[in-house]
Design an enzyme around this catalytic site. Structure first.
Site, short mmCIF file in Angstrom:
data_model
loop_
_atom_site.label_atom_id
_atom_site.label_comp_id
_atom_site.label_asym_id
_atom_site.label_seq_id
_atom_site.Cartn_x
_atom_site.Cartn_y
_atom_site.Cartn_z
N SER A 164 0.84 -1.19 0.00
CA SER A 164 0.00 0.00 0.00
C SER A 164 0.88 1.26 0.00
CB SER A 164 -0.97 -0.04 1.19
OG SER A 164 -1.96 0.94 1.05
N GLU A 226 -8.67 -4.61 -6.93
CA GLU A 226 -8.19 -3.26 -6.62
C GLU A 226 -8.26 -2.33 -7.83
OE1 GLU A 226 -4.79 -3.00 -3.77
OE2 GLU A 226 -4.45 -5.08 -4.37
N HIS A 264 -7.56 -5.19 -1.53
CA HIS A 264 -6.40 -4.44 -1.03
C HIS A 264 -5.87 -5.03 0.27
CE1 HIS A 264 -3.72 -1.00 -1.01
NE2 HIS A 264 -4.04 -0.75 0.24
#
Length: 281
Positions: A164, A226, A264
């Site tokens: 991330s 995502e 995610h």
């Protein structure tokens, strides 16, 4: 897991005793600016090669340290079959022990102008950001020397793993200090966060590869779920891969993985095994 290299005193029958991870240590380190980090480190249960142990530095240390450690221990038992080498795992966490500490918003991000920042989830102002270079200085000038003072480390086999915002930081490190690691693992990188700076860094990195010799491995990996707006993370990551893939002839071995059915959050553990194999290249 022990703290500051001393085992806790546990009374017989104490049901509140801490759970320990065999062969691990935990200690505090401070950056030059006085920011405190909680470092989690594994110690392989076999003798180091003559060149030293490979080492994996992972961000968000409290989020997946045990997962990475278990996978490394299980797979490195048959390195000739799995392609995973016995390695030192170094998790970089924070005193809170939270899986994703708010402090990461500063450490993992570039100094992007406020008008370029994406909307926050809660509609509030983003917390302080832009400390990526200071954090990278901490890794290079404080953390690495500390680890190397404890264990024999092969400096030619160092890996950086982030997810991330940590994936964004990993790319920032690759683009600005490619000599710092041999392998870079960018999981679900938040490329939407850092425009236009990350693009400028990418361009400068590409030019550097044309003039300087490197042997680098990069894995970009994320979940197929995502791709939704407004961030379009899959599309951004695939476009990055497409731009970097032609650089193989200049020493960048880049691979792209898309995990079916993963989002995610669930992508993080999915990356672990491909990350370990990439680190062993």
């Amino acid at each position: 897991m022990t703290s500051d290299f001393t085992a806790p005193q546990v009374r017989s029958g104490d049901t509140h005793a801490p759970i320990e991870l065999r062969g691990t240590r935990q200690f505090a380190l401070f950056s030059a600016e006085g920011r405190e980090y909680r470092i989690l480190m594994s110690v392989p249960d076999r003798e180091a090669p003559a060149s030293g142990y490979p080492v994996i530095y992972m961000l968000d240390g409290h989020a997946a340290f045990a997962t990475v450690l278990d996978a490394e221990r299980a797979q490195s038992r048959r390195a000739e079959k799995t392609g995973v080498a016995p390695s030192v795992i170094v998790g970089i966490g924070y005193p809170s022990g939270l899986p994703f500490s708010p402090e990461r918003s500063y450490d993992y991000t570039l100094p992007v102008p406020a008008q370029n920042l994406p909307p926050s989830r809660d509609g509030k102002r983003w917390p302080e950001h832009g400390g990526a270079d200071l954090f990278l200085n901490f890794i290079e000038n404080v953390l690495k020397p500390k680890i190397e003072s404890i264990l024999p480390i092969d400096r030619s086999r160092q890996t950086l793993f982030g997810h991330s915002l940590g994936g964004l930081f990993t790319l920032h490190a690759l683009f600005t200090r490619p000599e710092a690691f041999r392998c870079y693992i960018a999981g679900s990188p938040s490329l939407h966060w850092a425009k236009p700076l990350i693009g400028q860094e990418e361009e400068a990195f590409i030019q550097k590869l044309h003039t300087e010799k490197y042997e680098l491995n990069l894995l970009i990996a994320l979940g197929e779920l995502e791709s939704d707006p407004p961030h379009h993370m899959v599309q951004n990551a695939r476009a990055l891969y497409d731009r970097l893939e032609p650089l193989r002839e200049y020493g960048l071995n880049v691979n792209f993985r898309l995990f079916e059915g993963e989002n995610h959050g669930s992508t993080l553990p999915s990356i672990v095994s491909p990350m370990l194999r990439t680190a062993a290249l």
